[in-house]
Design a protein around this motif. Structure first.
Motif, PDB file in Angstrom:
ATOM      1  N   THR A   1       0.848  -1.194   0.000  1.00 34.74           N
ATOM      2  CA  THR A   1       0.000   0.000   0.000  1.00 34.74           C
ATOM      3  C   THR A   1       0.872   1.227   0.000  1.00 34.74           C
ATOM      4  OG1 THR A   1      -1.698  -1.201   1.243  1.00 34.74           O
ATOM      5  CG2 THR A   1      -1.839   1.206   1.213  1.00 34.74           C
ATOM      6  N   LEU A   2       0.546   2.161  -0.866  1.00 33.94           N
ATOM      7  CA  LEU A   2       1.333   3.378  -1.006  1.00 33.94           C
ATOM      8  C   LEU A   2       1.010   4.351   0.105  1.00 33.94           C
ATOM      9  CD1 LEU A   2       1.031   3.914  -4.874  1.00 33.94           C
ATOM     10  CD2 LEU A   2       2.946   2.922  -3.602  1.00 33.94           C
ATOM     11  N   PRO A   3       1.953   5.139   0.543  1.00 32.61           N
ATOM     12  CA  PRO A   3       1.685   6.157   1.553  1.00 32.61           C
ATOM     13  C   PRO A   3       0.642   7.161   1.041  1.00 32.61           C
ATOM     14  CG  PRO A   3       4.038   5.816   1.318  1.00 32.61           C
ATOM     15  CD  PRO A   3       3.405   5.050   0.201  1.00 32.61           C
ATOM     16  N   GLY A   4      -0.197   7.591   1.966  1.00 36.23           N
ATOM     17  CA  GLY A   4      -1.295   8.507   1.611  1.00 36.23           C
ATOM     18  C   GLY A   4      -2.547   7.813   1.148  1.00 36.23           C
ATOM     19  N   SER A   5      -2.466   6.491   1.014  1.00 33.99           N
ATOM     20  CA  SER A   5      -3.660   5.754   0.559  1.00 33.99           C
ATOM     21  C   SER A   5      -4.639   5.590   1.712  1.00 33.99           C
ATOM     22  CB  SER A   5      -3.255   4.374   0.008  1.00 33.99           C
ATOM     23  OG  SER A   5      -2.395   4.524  -1.080  1.00 33.99           O
ATOM     24  N   PRO A   6      -5.949   5.759   1.449  1.00 32.59           N
ATOM     25  CA  PRO A   6      -6.957   5.504   2.495  1.00 32.59           C
ATOM     26  C   PRO A   6      -7.021   4.023   2.824  1.00 32.59           C
ATOM     27  CG  PRO A   6      -8.031   5.943   0.411  1.00 32.59           C
ATOM     28  CD  PRO A   6      -6.564   6.192   0.178  1.00 32.59           C
ATOM     29  N   ILE A   7      -7.063   3.752   4.109  1.00 30.93           N
ATOM     30  CA  ILE A   7      -7.132   2.362   4.558  1.00 30.93           C
ATOM     31  C   ILE A   7      -8.556   2.007   4.942  1.00 30.93           C
ATOM     32  CG2 ILE A   7      -6.191   0.703   6.199  1.00 30.93           C
ATOM     33  CD1 ILE A   7      -4.191   1.786   4.143  1.00 30.93           C
ATOM     34  N   THR A   8      -9.136   2.770   5.775  1.00 34.07           N
ATOM     35  CA  THR A   8     -10.522   2.527   6.227  1.00 34.07           C
ATOM     36  C   THR A   8     -11.049   3.845   6.798  1.00 34.07           C
ATOM     37  OG1 THR A   8     -11.943   1.158   7.609  1.00 34.07           O
ATOM     38  CG2 THR A   8      -9.814   1.779   8.538  1.00 34.07           C
ATOM     39  N   GLU A   9     -12.169   3.808   7.415  1.00 35.08           N
ATOM     40  CA  GLU A   9     -12.699   4.999   8.059  1.00 35.08           C
ATOM     41  C   GLU A   9     -13.457   4.607   9.307  1.00 35.08           C
ATOM     42  OE1 GLU A   9     -15.791   7.077   6.075  1.00 35.08           O
ATOM     43  OE2 GLU A   9     -16.907   5.257   5.556  1.00 35.08           O
ATOM     44  N   VAL A  10     -13.576   5.598  10.201  1.00 34.60           N
ATOM     45  CA  VAL A  10     -14.468   5.480  11.368  1.00 34.60           C
ATOM     46  C   VAL A  10     -15.666   6.406  11.095  1.00 34.60           C
ATOM     47  CG1 VAL A  10     -14.709   5.803  13.827  1.00 34.60           C
ATOM     48  CG2 VAL A  10     -12.557   4.959  12.901  1.00 34.60           C
ATOM     49  N   TYR A  11     -16.828   5.854  11.158  1.00 28.10           N
ATOM     50  CA  TYR A  11     -18.046   6.642  10.853  1.00 28.10           C
ATOM     51  C   TYR A  11     -18.950   6.648  12.072  1.00 28.10           C
ATOM     52  CZ  TYR A  11     -22.341   8.259   8.739  1.00 28.10           C
ATOM     53  OH  TYR A  11     -23.477   8.955   8.462  1.00 28.10           O
ATOM     54  N   ALA A  12     -19.302   7.831  12.529  1.00 29.14           N
ATOM     55  CA  ALA A  12     -20.156   7.974  13.721  1.00 29.14           C
ATOM     56  C   ALA A  12     -21.184   9.073  13.473  1.00 29.14           C
ATOM     57  CB  ALA A  12     -19.302   8.312  14.950  1.00 29.14           C
ATOM     58  N   VAL A  13     -22.269   8.995  14.193  1.00 30.14           N
ATOM     59  CA  VAL A  13     -23.340  10.010  14.140  1.00 30.14           C
ATOM     60  C   VAL A  13     -23.659  10.456  15.557  1.00 30.14           C
ATOM     61  CG1 VAL A  13     -24.330   9.147  12.003  1.00 30.14           C
ATOM     62  CG2 VAL A  13     -25.128   8.234  14.191  1.00 30.14           C
ATOM     63  N   ASP A  14     -24.284  11.651  15.660  1.00 31.54           N
ATOM     64  CA  ASP A  14     -24.681  12.194  16.971  1.00 31.54           C
ATOM     65  C   ASP A  14     -26.126  12.671  16.859  1.00 31.54           C
ATOM     66  OD1 ASP A  14     -25.045  13.725  19.349  1.00 31.54           O
ATOM     67  OD2 ASP A  14     -22.842  13.868  19.506  1.00 31.54           O
ATOM     68  N   LYS A  15     -26.991  12.225  17.744  1.00 30.26           N
ATOM     69  CA  LYS A  15     -28.416  12.566  17.689  1.00 30.26           C
ATOM     70  C   LYS A  15     -28.670  14.020  18.025  1.00 30.26           C
ATOM     71  CE  LYS A  15     -30.112   7.916  18.807  1.00 30.26           C
ATOM     72  NZ  LYS A  15     -30.931   7.122  19.756  1.00 30.26           N
ATOM     73  N   ASP A  16     -27.700  14.691  18.650  1.00 30.71           N
ATOM     74  CA  ASP A  16     -27.901  16.096  18.959  1.00 30.71           C
ATOM     75  C   ASP A  16     -27.800  16.915  17.683  1.00 30.71           C
ATOM     76  OD1 ASP A  16     -28.209  15.602  21.686  1.00 30.71           O
ATOM     77  OD2 ASP A  16     -26.031  15.479  21.973  1.00 30.71           O
ATOM     78  N   THR A  17     -27.952  18.257  17.866  1.00 31.09           N
ATOM     79  CA  THR A  17     -27.894  19.155  16.723  1.00 31.09           C
ATOM     80  C   THR A  17     -26.851  20.224  16.976  1.00 31.09           C
ATOM     81  OG1 THR A  17     -29.614  20.567  17.647  1.00 31.09           O
ATOM     82  CG2 THR A  17     -30.333  18.791  16.192  1.00 31.09           C
ATOM     83  N   GLY A  18     -26.590  20.982  15.926  1.00 29.62           N
ATOM     84  CA  GLY A  18     -25.671  22.100  16.052  1.00 29.62           C
ATOM     85  C   GLY A  18     -24.277  21.622  16.402  1.00 29.62           C
ATOM     86  N   MET A  19     -23.616  22.406  17.243  1.00 30.38           N
ATOM     87  CA  MET A  19     -22.267  22.061  17.670  1.00 30.38           C
ATOM     88  C   MET A  19     -22.251  20.795  18.509  1.00 30.38           C
ATOM     89  SD  MET A  19     -20.531  24.209  16.093  1.00 30.38           S
ATOM     90  CE  MET A  19     -18.958  23.746  16.771  1.00 30.38           C
ATOM     91  N   ASN A  20     -23.379  20.491  19.104  1.00 28.05           N
ATOM     92  CA  ASN A  20     -23.463  19.261  19.888  1.00 28.05           C
ATOM     93  C   ASN A  20     -23.364  18.025  19.000  1.00 28.05           C
ATOM     94  OD1 ASN A  20     -23.756  20.731  22.231  1.00 28.05           O
ATOM     95  ND2 ASN A  20     -26.006  20.723  22.121  1.00 28.05           N
TER      96      ASN A  20
END
Length: 899
Positions: free
Chosen positions: A706-725
């Motif tokens: 794998t070359l440097p700078g290549s995306p490996i994976t991601e962490v995906y999260a959500v927050d039920k609050d709104t705005g800055m929360n």
């Protein structure tokens, strides 16, 4: 020969066909609906009717046509093919069409149909001419339809009140025709059959006579003795009844007057009348009046009076008898030769009667001397013995002088004043026998208008004379009008009709004539829309009054008389306008908006709903209720405080729209509604929720190439609050592996990329502890997830990898503070722009500091978001001390560019 026979017979056969004429008779009741069968001409004429297709093909169809569409044709419907006669839509009224003649043309109708050879004598006929075609069946059919009468008319008298006069000496069984018998347009038994009286008083009955033409006339029969002096009139009701089923009736008032006959003679109540007359009586002196009574009427009761032949002529000359009135007057002077006793026999004469007799005994008393004389000389105005004085004349106003003297000049004469009143009779010196009549105090017309006093003179022998004087007090305008009430309190409901009646003012004036006539006027302080009738005193209001505009009116009214100069009085009118429920409750705003932080405690005060009602009393009482959402919200109907029964969660529902109804206490009640919007402000009560990776035990194969700078994976999260929360930042807070720093995570997107090229020594399992944190205030919340990366060419032994994942990782928490590239200028600007907003909101929301603070933070965070987006390379890293606990992490404030 056969041909000659046919030629000879043919023309006669054709002539016979054209010469055939037939009559058909039908009958039906009047007043029947349309569509009823009267008769079938084809059947009754026995004409062949084609049946079946074969017969129709060989036999020409019959045709029936009315010869003319005259008056009768519009009341029947003739089927051109079948020849059936039916009634039309025009209803038959026999009485309207057959009034004069027994054989008139009438309208069509429907009834039970019957055939007859000829109509009856009372028939009302409808005449029709029907042509039958084609030529081989041609004929002219005379159709006569007899209209039968039904009992659809009640008897009625031509006049509502019938008067009949019967002499009081009419013998029993006297028959008197009643000149206005009842009328009934129906015929036969449906016409008038009997008459009766509702009340015969035991002396009358009715009989009916029928003449040759069938007309029935009622006769009144006297069944008992009549006496006009006992009863002069009988009032009853005469009822006429027909013979229909059921019978119909009509009535009229019958007044039977008993006419007078001369069956009574004059009668005196007494047989003798005794009268005493003084010898010095003057001519024309009333002696007596006789009166006789005759119970008859009119000329039968005229009475004349006359002397009997037994009355001597001297008595006739001395006493005059009025033959019409029975008054006896002294007609000659009494002297010494006049007899002292007179027997006057007077006859009361009536027409055709024996005179009634009364005796008048007149005894004349001899007088030896003449009475005193009283001679008045009036000073005040006098006419025909009546003295006229104005009221308020001063005391001692002279009225008259009186001279008292004895005509024989033999006796001493005295006098005095007799009668009540403010008068005095006193000697007028130095003259003898002169007396002055004067007043002793002012006269008052309103107290007494007429006085009658007597000046009495008497001599020493006991003879006296009375001189009667009448004093009439003349009215002066000395009294002002007086209201029955000085304060007139009235009330009227608002929204009255224009020109509504309020009251009738009443003032009295004790003066008489024009001086006592009162006129009414409004005072200058009365509003222009009040009216007062000058003559009647009726007070009205010309416009609608509105209690909410003005509740009380107070002004003056005047009563002015017609004297000169006029006098007046004043009264005060107060009018209270009573309330009607004519105003609906009104909310201060039609739309209310409340901002409430979520997790607000149950039954906490959300806001106050202000409502008013312009009406008064019970009409102004207002009850509030929640039309929708009553299972969550409740309102204090008295104070208008809106509360939530339960704690509210913005993540379940971010806003609520309620409809509040305000109902007043009127009857009927009026109501209005307002819209309430409740917006829930977000509180940072939800940590970010990691959706990927789904488990701390999952792993991903990373190839060494794998070359440097290549995306490996991601962490995906959500927050039920709104705005800055709900703004999420990703950071790696713990690493383990051959060369753990080989991987980095994007703080905004959560993408994990390879930083450096992988070497042979870098093969193995990498465990990255990723912290997912929001930007909540006052304290951010976070979650952690383990990202497992296996660097190798292949996965040959999954069990071995899973055993490594099950071991508790020994990860060192990075101690260095997160490096966030924030320019000082930005920080200063954001702080400066946020603080005034927070301060202003804090001052306005004195009672709701927590609520307003939350709103201010929310606004500030949204403003700072723009600056946050400008920093593309912001990286958040939070160092942790010691070994990591996946469930409990030390919470420290985060330094983020937009806070």
């Amino acid at each position: 020969h056969l041909l000659l026979f046919l030629l000879f017979v043919g023309p006669f056969n054709c002539f016979a066909s054209y010469s055939r004429a037939t009559e058909l008779f039908y009958s039906l009741n009047e007043g029947l609906p349309a569509g009823v069968l009267i008769g079938s001409l084809a059947r009754d004429l026995r004409l062949p009717v084609a049946t079946g297709q074969r017969a129709a093909a060989t036999q020409p169809p019959l045709s029936f046509t009315l010869a003319s569409r005259g008056l009768g044709g519009q009341y029947v419907q003739l089927d051109n093919r079948s020849g059936e006669l039916h009634t039309s839509a025009t209803e038959i009224d026999r009485e309207a069409l057959c009034v004069e003649s027994s054989e008139a043309t009438v309208f069509g109708g429907a009834a039970a149909v019957s055939s007859s050879s000829s109509p009856s004598s009372e028939s009302c006929l409808l005449l029709l001419d029907v042509l039958v075609l084609p030529q081989e069946y041609f004929r002219l059919v005379k159709v006569k339809i007899a209209i039968r009468d039904v009992n659809d008319n009640a008897p009625h008298f031509p006049v509502p009140h019938i008067r009949l006069s019967v002499p009081e000496n009419a013998p029993v069984n006297t028959r008197l025709a009643i000149e206005h018998p009842a009328l009934d347009p129906d015929v036969g038994t449906n016409s008038v059959q009997t008459y009766r009286l509702r009340d015969n008083y035991g002396v009358f009955t009715l009989d009916v006579e029928e003449n040759e033409s069938g007309e029935r006339t009622p006769y009144l029969i006297v069944m008992g003795a009549l006496d006009r002096e006992t009863r002069e009139e009988y009032v009853t009701v005469i009822v006429a009844e027909d013979g229909g089923t059921p019978p119909l009736m009509g009535s009229a008032t019958l007044t039977i007057g008993i006419s007078d006959i001369n069956d009574n003679c004059p009668q005196f109540s007494d047989s003798q009348l005794n009268v005493t007359l003084y010898g010095n009586s003057s001519l024309g002196t009333h002696v007596a009046t006789v009166h006789a009574v005759d119970m008859d009427l009119g000329s039968n009761a005229q009475i004349t009076y006359s002397y009997s032949q037994k009355v001597p002529q001297p008595s006739r000359d001395l006493f005059h008898l009025n033959e019409s009135t029975g008054t006896i007057m002294l007609s000659s002077k009494v002297d010494g030769d006049t007899p002292r006793l007179h027997r006057l026999i007077i006859l009361g004469n009536g027409p055709g009667c024996i005179p009634a007799v009364i005796t008048v005994l007149v005894t004349i008393i001899k007088v030896m001397m003449r009475p005193p004389e009283v001679v008045p000389r009036f000073i005040a105005n006098e006419a025909e013995g009546v003295v006229y004085l104005k009221e308020l004349e001063p005391i001692n106003t002279p009225i008259a002088f009186f001279t008292i003297k004895d005509p024989d000049e033999k006796y001493k004469v005295n006098c005095y004043l007799d009668g009540d009143g403010p008068f005095r009779l006193s000697p007028y010196k130095p003259y003898n026998n002169e007396y002055l009549l004067e007043t002793t105090k002012p006269l008052d017309y309103e107290t007494q208008q007429l006085y009658e006093i007597s000046v009495v003179a008497w001599n020493s022998e006991g003879f006296q004379v009375n001189k009667i004087i009448k004093v009439q007090v003349l009215d002066d305008n000395d009294n002002s009008p007086v209201f029955s009430q000085q304060l007139i309190e009235l009330s009227i409901e608002e929204n009255n009709v224009p020109n509504a009646f309020l009251t009738k003012l009443h003032a009295t004036d004790a003066d008489s004539g024009e001086r006592g006539q009162v006129s009414y006027f409004l005072g200058p302080d009365a509003p222009s829309y009040f009216s007062l009738d000058k003559t009647t005193g009726v007070l009205t209001v010309s416009t609608q009054l509105d209690r909410e505009e003005k509740e009380k009116y107070r002004y003056t009214v005047k009563a002015v008389d017609s004297g000169f100069p006029p006098r007046e009085s004043i009264a005060t009118v107060t009018i209270t306008v009573l309330d009607k429920n004519d105003n609906s409750p009104r909310f201060i705003n039609k739309d209310f908006s409340f901002f409430v932080p979520e997790n607000f405690p149950g039954f906490g005060e959300i806001g106050v709903i202000s409502v008013t009602d312009a009406d008064a009393g019970q009409n102004g009482w207002v009850a509030l209720s929640v039309l929708n959402g009553s299972d969550i919200f409740v309102i204090d109907t008295g104070k208008g405080v809106l509360r939530a029964k339960v704690s509210l969660d913005r993540e379940q529902q971010s806003s609520y729209i309620l409809w509040i109804e305000a109902v007043d206490g009127g009857d009927p009640a009026l109501s209005s509604t307002a819209k309430i919007t409740i917006l829930l402000l977000d509180i940072n009560d939800n940590p970010p929720l990691v959706l990927f990776p789904q488990s701390n035990m999952s792993y991903l194969l990373v190839l060494p190439s794998t070359l440097p700078g290549s995306p490996i994976t991601e962490v995906y999260a959500v927050d039920k609050d709104t705005g800055m929360n709900a703004v999420i930042a990703y950071s790696i807070i713990g690493r383990r592996g051959p060369r753990p720093e080989s991987f980095r995570i994007d703080p905004k997107t959560g993408n994990i990329t390879l930083e450096e090229s992988l070497m042979q020594n870098d093969y193995g399992l990498y465990r990255l502890l990723v912290k997912v944190s929001d930007h909540g205030y006052p304290e951010p919340l976070h979650s952690t997830v383990m990202v497992n990366l296996f660097v190798n060419d292949t996965v040959s032994n999954e069990s071995y990898i899973e055993s490594l994942l099950r071991k508790e990782p020994d990860i060192s928490i990075e101690e260095k503070q997160p490096q966030i590239s924030i320019e000082p200028a930005h920080k200063k600007m954001e702080s400066a722009s946020c603080m005034p907003t927070l301060v202003a909101l804090s001052i306005i929301s004195l009672g709701s500091i927590a609520l307003v603070t939350g709103m201010g933070i929310y606004i500030c965070l949204r403003k700072g978001k723009k600056h946050h987006r400008a920093d593309e390379n912001m990286e958040v890293q939070i160092p942790l001390n010691g070994r990591i606990n996946l469930h409990m992490l030390e919470k420290k404030p985060m330094e983020i560019s937009n806070i």
